[in-house]
Design a protein around this motif. Structure first.
Motif, PDB file in Angstrom:
ATOM      1  N   LEU A  41      79.115  64.454  13.695  1.00 21.01           N
ATOM      2  CA  LEU A  41      79.285  65.916  13.669  1.00 21.01           C
ATOM      3  C   LEU A  41      78.020  66.576  14.199  1.00 21.01           C
ATOM      4  O   LEU A  41      76.909  66.190  13.838  1.00 21.01           O
ATOM      5  N   ARG A  42      78.220  67.588  15.024  1.00 18.01           N
ATOM      6  CA  ARG A  42      77.078  68.394  15.450  1.00 18.01           C
ATOM      7  C   ARG A  42      77.196  69.760  14.782  1.00 18.01           C
ATOM      8  O   ARG A  42      78.268  70.383  14.780  1.00 18.01           O
ATOM      9  N   LEU A  43      76.094  70.214  14.222  1.00 19.22           N
ATOM     10  CA  LEU A  43      76.076  71.531  13.574  1.00 19.22           C
ATOM     11  C   LEU A  43      75.607  72.601  14.556  1.00 19.22           C
ATOM     12  O   LEU A  43      75.002  72.281  15.591  1.00 19.22           O
ATOM     13  N   GLY A  44      75.848  73.850  14.194  1.00 15.53           N
ATOM     14  CA  GLY A  44      75.412  74.964  15.031  1.00 15.53           C
ATOM     15  C   GLY A  44      73.907  74.961  15.236  1.00 15.53           C
ATOM     16  O   GLY A  44      73.396  75.497  16.221  1.00 15.53           O
ATOM     17  N   THR A  45      73.192  74.365  14.304  1.00 20.67           N
ATOM     18  CA  THR A  45      71.721  74.304  14.405  1.00 20.67           C
ATOM     19  C   THR A  45      71.269  73.270  15.433  1.00 20.67           C
ATOM     20  O   THR A  45      70.084  73.173  15.747  1.00 20.67           O
ATOM     21  N   GLY A  46      72.208  72.436  15.917  1.00 23.64           N
ATOM     22  CA  GLY A  46      71.847  71.366  16.844  1.00 23.64           C
ATOM     23  C   GLY A  46      71.714  70.023  16.145  1.00 23.64           C
ATOM     24  O   GLY A  46      71.691  68.966  16.785  1.00 23.64           O
ATOM     25  N   GLU A  47      71.632  70.038  14.816  1.00 23.76           N
ATOM     26  CA  GLU A  47      71.503  68.798  14.043  1.00 23.76           C
ATOM     27  C   GLU A  47      72.773  67.957  14.161  1.00 23.76           C
ATOM     28  O   GLU A  47      73.878  68.503  14.202  1.00 23.76           O
ATOM     29  N   SER A  48      72.618  66.613  14.209  1.00 21.32           N
ATOM     30  CA  SER A  48      73.781  65.713  14.238  1.00 21.32           C
ATOM     31  C   SER A  48      73.807  64.867  12.976  1.00 21.32           C
ATOM     32  O   SER A  48      72.753  64.439  12.490  1.00 21.32           O
ATOM     33  N   GLN A  55      91.001  79.121  18.337  1.00 23.11           N
ATOM     34  CA  GLN A  55      89.877  79.667  19.133  1.00 23.11           C
ATOM     35  C   GLN A  55      89.060  78.552  19.780  1.00 23.11           C
ATOM     36  O   GLN A  55      88.206  78.816  20.603  1.00 23.11           O
ATOM     37  N   GLN A  56      89.337  77.291  19.386  1.00 24.97           N
ATOM     38  CA  GLN A  56      88.568  76.124  19.855  1.00 24.97           C
ATOM     39  C   GLN A  56      87.084  76.282  19.540  1.00 24.97           C
ATOM     40  O   GLN A  56      86.211  75.952  20.345  1.00 24.97           O
ATOM     41  N   ALA A  57      86.831  76.831  18.337  1.00 22.36           N
ATOM     42  CA  ALA A  57      85.443  77.021  17.929  1.00 22.36           C
ATOM     43  C   ALA A  57      84.777  75.690  17.613  1.00 22.36           C
ATOM     44  O   ALA A  57      83.554  75.607  17.540  1.00 22.36           O
ATOM     45  N   ILE A  58      85.584  74.656  17.385  1.00 23.73           N
ATOM     46  CA  ILE A  58      85.045  73.308  17.219  1.00 23.73           C
ATOM     47  C   ILE A  58      85.553  72.474  18.388  1.00 23.73           C
ATOM     48  O   ILE A  58      86.757  72.455  18.668  1.00 23.73           O
ATOM     49  N   ARG A 109      80.892  70.512  16.827  1.00 30.50           N
ATOM     50  CA  ARG A 109      81.473  69.402  17.606  1.00 30.50           C
ATOM     51  C   ARG A 109      81.795  68.254  16.674  1.00 30.50           C
ATOM     52  O   ARG A 109      81.009  67.931  15.772  1.00 30.50           O
ATOM     53  N   VAL A 110      82.959  67.646  16.911  1.00 32.17           N
ATOM     54  CA  VAL A 110      83.392  66.478  16.139  1.00 32.17           C
ATOM     55  C   VAL A 110      83.691  65.365  17.144  1.00 32.17           C
ATOM     56  O   VAL A 110      84.637  65.467  17.927  1.00 32.17           O
ATOM     57  N   ALA A 111      82.862  64.320  17.141  1.00 31.92           N
ATOM     58  CA  ALA A 111      83.088  63.180  18.048  1.00 31.92           C
ATOM     59  C   ALA A 111      83.496  61.977  17.194  1.00 31.92           C
ATOM     60  O   ALA A 111      82.848  61.685  16.189  1.00 31.92           O
ATOM     61  N   TYR A 112      84.583  61.323  17.588  1.00 37.92           N
ATOM     62  CA  TYR A 112      85.091  60.237  16.740  1.00 37.92           C
ATOM     63  C   TYR A 112      85.517  59.048  17.590  1.00 37.92           C
ATOM     64  O   TYR A 112      85.922  59.199  18.751  1.00 37.92           O
ATOM     65  N   ASP A 113      85.391  57.851  16.987  1.00 36.52           N
ATOM     66  CA  ASP A 113      85.924  56.637  17.611  1.00 36.52           C
ATOM     67  C   ASP A 113      86.325  55.692  16.486  1.00 36.52           C
ATOM     68  O   ASP A 113      86.387  56.097  15.323  1.00 36.52           O
ATOM     69  N   ASP A 114      86.530  54.416  16.828  1.00 36.48           N
ATOM     70  CA  ASP A 114      87.007  53.464  15.826  1.00 36.48           C
ATOM     71  C   ASP A 114      85.994  53.192  14.726  1.00 36.48           C
ATOM     72  O   ASP A 114      86.353  52.685  13.657  1.00 36.48           O
TER      73      ASP A 114
END
Ligand SMILES: Cc1cc2nc3c(=O)[nH]c(=O)nc-3n(C[C@H](O)[C@H](O)[C@H](O)COP(=O)(O)OP(=O)(O)OC[C@H]3O[C@@H](n4cnc5c(N)ncnc54)[C@H](O)[C@@H]3O)c2cc1C
Length: 457
Positions: free
Chosen positions: A328-335, A352-355, A318-323
């Motif tokens: 980033l969230r990793l597959g392990t759950g770590e952010s 595939q929208q894997a991220i 997961r990639v969450a972004y703002d100003d």
């Protein structure tokens, strides 16, 4: 169709790198793409001996590639690659071969895209920012090297337990030269990269110039001109057509053995079938001299990643972004939090929208991801006790309606080793990837029967 065999000379794109130096964490291990060790199938009845070792790729199903190289399908609009390359909010920057308009689907395009994205990011960044690069392939490694040069603190997050991405040199005691599963061929346009690789000690071998290799053993020059004629014919049409339709438009018979060979080679080096690829934005026309890296290319990546913190086996989900930054969230759950991020994952992974991107990427990016296509290429490496063939040319092309593997690279002239590398592209590559190893070896043997000299039992 008459069964014939061709030798084609071709120019596949390649790279020019500025290579720095580093060791990213644990030693790279063979990727899941490698099927180590042969399981030869039934003894072929066409005189082809059983190989002593076999390995093959599986890029089509590899979750961190999902294909081999991007291409423009029929109807794709100009500018889609530039749209994919555009930064989002000066927080997300995009690189990777699919973002290259100059040399898409190649090592050269990947490298330059990484350098381009790094320069864009450095222009937007303050000094000392924390930057993440997602992916340690050529684009990601080149971006990291440039960012480090620019004074950034760089973390590279790589999903696999190795660096290199779609370039994979695999060494094993059973093989006298490293097996190359992905990008390894250098064309005439890649002189700069070739020089850099050679400076770093990577052996590069010229492939013996080739031509048609006919059933009579005659070698004739290959004519790539009909492909240019087809592209020219399509360029004046009102709407885009497929490359195969463009051949018809130009009055060229696609069933001609030479054209069949040319198109099979295009598929095997770009992943794109002529029926699907745009004639307005065609893959590079084969031509020019060809060389191959015959050594371990991975130290090149270690060099580029010197100074970066490299985290292997760390898929980003997961990639969450703002100003203010990017999380980033990793597959392990770590952010993890960063100021800016360079995304270099392959087009197949984006499709595939894997991220998950939050918020969703702008419409221009999503449109580009949808509009571009991902092609398939698979390779099979066969090692023999001794050569059973007598051709000196390096590239063979089998023109036979039944031959499952039409493009072959003969490494004997370049390395002195009795090794043949089969290349399959397009839809045929996806079918090939689904075969069990013994079936793949049988397919190879049935494609190689042509090279057994007459009179061999
Ligand atoms: C079989 C084959 C043959 C080829 N032959 C040639 C050739 O002869 N000449 C040529 O010029 N080119 C060739 N190419 C193309 C060339 O290899 C590629 O264009 C180039 O290596 C792509 O580099 P890249 O950095 O854009 O992508 P990649 O090398 O794919 O790098 C992307 C990285 O992102 C990682 N990743 C994916 N998902 C995630 C995630 N969720 N989180 C973190 N990391 C992730 C991947 O593991 C990978 O390391 C070939 C490709 C293939 C597959």
């Amino acid at each position: 169709m008459t069964r014939r065999t061709l030798l084609l000379g071709a120019g596949v794109g390649a790279v020019s790198v500025l290579l720095a130096s580093c060791t990213p964490g644990p030693d790279p291990t063979p990727a899941p793409t490698a099927t180590a060790k042969p399981t030869p199938g039934p003894t072929p009845s066409n005189g082809v001996p059983l190989p002593t070792a076999v390995v093959r790729s599986a890029w089509s199903t590899d979750p961190f590639a999902l294909g081999a190289a991007s291409f423009m399908p029929v109807g794709a609009q100009p500018g889609v690659r530039d749209a994919l390359a555009r930064p989002v909010g000066d927080r997300l920057f995009f690189a990777g071969e699919a973002t290259s308009s100059d040399a898409p689907g190649t090592m050269r395009g990947a490298l330059r895209s990484g350098q381009r994205a790094a320069v864009e990011l450095l222009d937007a960044a303050e000094s000392g920012e924390r930057i993440a690069v997602i992916g340690a392939g050529l684009a990601g490694s080149a971006a990291a090297a440039r960012l480090i040069d620019g004074g950034a603190e760089v973390t590279v997050l790589e999903a696999r337990p190795r660096v290199g991405g779609r370039i994979e040199s695999w060494t094993d005691d059973a093989w006298p030269v490293p097996v190359q599963f992905g990008g390894w061929l250098l064309g005439g346009a890649d002189a700069e990269l070739r020089g850099d690789l050679e400076t770093l000690g990577t052996p590069i071998a010229d492939l013996v110039p080739a031509g048609w290799f006919t059933a009579d053993g005659e070698v004739e020059p290959v004519d790539a001109q009909p492909m240019q004629a087809a592209i020219d014919a399509a360029s004046s049409l009102l709407a885009d057509v497929s490359l195969s339709d463009a051949f018809s438009e130009a009055g060229v018979d696609v069933a001609d053995p030479g054209i069949t060979a040319l198109l099979a080679f295009v598929a095997a080096t770009t992943g794109a079938d002529a029926e699907e690829v745009s004639a307005w934005f065609p893959p590079a026309v084969p031509g020019g001299d060809l060389a191959a890296s015959t050594g371990d290319v991975i130290p090149v990546f270690d060099g580029m990643l010197d100074g970066a913190q490299v985290r292997l086996s760390s898929p980003v989900s997961r990639v969450a972004y703002d100003d203010t930054g990017v999380s980033l969230r990793l597959g392990t759950g770590e952010s993890l939090s960063f100021d800016r991020v360079v995304v270099t994952v392959p087009l197949g992974v984006l499709k595939q929208q894997a991220i998950e991107f939050h918020p969703a990427l702008p419409l221009t990016h999503r449109g580009a991801i949808t509009a571009l296509a991902m092609g398939a290429i698979e390779t099979i490496w066969l090692q023999f006790e001794e050569p059973f063939w007598d051709a000196e040319a390096s590239i063979w092309h089998v023109v036979d309606g039944d031959a499952p593997i039409r493009t072959w690279i003969n490494l004997l002239p370049a390395t002195g080793e009795p090794i043949l590398v089969g290349l399959v592209g397009g839809a045929a590559a996806e079918e090939f990837a689904a075969l069990k190893t013994d079936e793949a070896v049988a397919a190879a043997a049935s494609s190689l029967g042509f090279f057994v000299p007459a009179g061999t039992p």
